[in-house]
Design an enzyme around this catalytic site. Structure first.
Site, PDB file in Angstrom:
ATOM      1  N   GLU A  75       0.848  -1.198   0.000  1.00 23.68           N
ATOM      2  CA  GLU A  75       0.000   0.000   0.000  1.00 23.68           C
ATOM      3  C   GLU A  75       0.879   1.242   0.000  1.00 23.68           C
ATOM      4  OE1 GLU A  75      -3.411  -0.284   2.542  1.00 23.68           O
ATOM      5  OE2 GLU A  75      -3.336   1.853   3.031  1.00 23.68           O
TER       6      GLU A  75
ATOM      7  N   GLU B 230      -2.772  10.539   3.094  1.00 25.98           N
ATOM      8  CA  GLU B 230      -3.929  10.771   3.953  1.00 25.98           C
ATOM      9  C   GLU B 230      -3.880  12.206   4.462  1.00 25.98           C
ATOM     10  OE1 GLU B 230      -5.365   6.763   6.098  1.00 25.98           O
ATOM     11  OE2 GLU B 230      -3.407   7.490   6.800  1.00 25.98           O
TER      12      GLU B 230
END
Length: 295
Positions: A108, A112
């Site tokens: 991943e 964010e």
């Protein structure tokens, strides 16, 4: 005329000075409609397409957030999105743009954006998971208000490195350090995802600041839905070995001196947390940190 000494003026001077010796940036993304490469994944009624699908709004209220994902899976490439974050008091609100594989030991690559109270800066947190292992958080403040206009957030991913960019300025590098025993994403195709949701149990001051629903709905806007990657939904081996794409070439195997200078500027001026320097969590520095020039 006297030069202003405000932080914004100093940022402008830095960027103008840097433009005289430009490093080779990743290719500019091409704007295409949302439906060409992406599909909604949840809470369809909290999404709104505008201008023939060239712009998308994600809407968060007290009932639900929402999100979307790419149609295909990709192994290496340049992945970007133009994003305008929700405005105002956004404490507890998280906007995410990331790549992820779908198996248990997943890879991943995360952007964010952690909302904050009015007048307080949004925090951009990045992370890299390899083989299911994360805990590689870095946090920075941005040198602009990300809710005022669109800015470009992108990832360059090849066999040699992963580079996070904000408006073509590198903010983080994760080098291939397999020779040091550090796993690197190289064989698991990933989809692209984005979502807007309430995370007031952790996002702002560790969960002390809760979402103020009087300010809802919170709206994140998106443009630039082109994907410049090797689609591996059918044949991943081709993407891992062919080596003919632009992101495989020598100039994209490392940052150049100008890009490292910009990265140092981000690290010195805007970084507020770096796992590489957190001796409480990591008494022994993680092996990749020196190679990534994060210390």
């Amino acid at each position: 005329m006297a030069v202003s000494s405000t932080p914004w003026a100093l940022v402008a001077l830095f960027l103008m000075a840097s433009s005289t010796v430009m490093a080779i940036p990743p290719r500019k993304a091409i704007d295409v409609p949302f439906g060409r490469n992406y599909v909604p994944t949840w809470a369809f009624d909290h999404q709104k397409q505008l201008n023939g699908g060239s712009e998308l709004q994600l809407i968060l209220d007290k009932y639900t957030g929402t999100g979307f994902q790419s149609k295909g899976s990709y192994l290496f490439g340049h992945f970007s999105m133009h994003i305008k974050l929700p405005a105002g008091d956004t404490a507890g609100v998280v906007t995410a743009f990331y790549l992820s594989s779908t198996n248990n030991e997943h890879d991943e690559i995360d952007f964010e954006f952690l909302g904050n109270r009015t007048g307080q800066p949004v925090i951009l947190q990045t992370n890299v998971f390899t083989g299911g292992k994360g805990n590689r958080e870095q946090r920075i403040y941005l040198w602009f208000d990300p809710s005022k206009a669109y800015h470009t957030y992108s990832v360059l991913w090849n066999l040699y490195q992963i580079v996070f960019f904000v408006d073509n300025i590198p903010i983080r590098v994760f080098k291939n350090a397999k020779d040091l025993g550090v796993r690197f994403p190289f064989n698991q195709p990933m989809k692209l995802y984005s979502s807007l949701w309430n995370a007031d149990d952790w996002a702002t001051r560790g969960g002390l600041e809760k979402t103020n629903w009087a300010n809802a709905p919170f709206i994140a806007s998106y443009r630039g839905f082109h994907i410049d990657g090797c689609q591996a939904s059918v044949e991943a081996k081709y993407c891992a070995t062919q080596g003919r794409m632009w992101w495989d070439q020598n100039e994209f195997r490392d940052l150049d001196a100008e890009q490292y200078r910009r990265l140092k500027w981000v690290r010195m001026k805007w970084t507020i947390y770096n796992y590489c320097t957190d001796r409480t969590r990591f008494p022994v520095m993680p092996a990749e940190c020196r190679r990534d020039r994060d210390v």
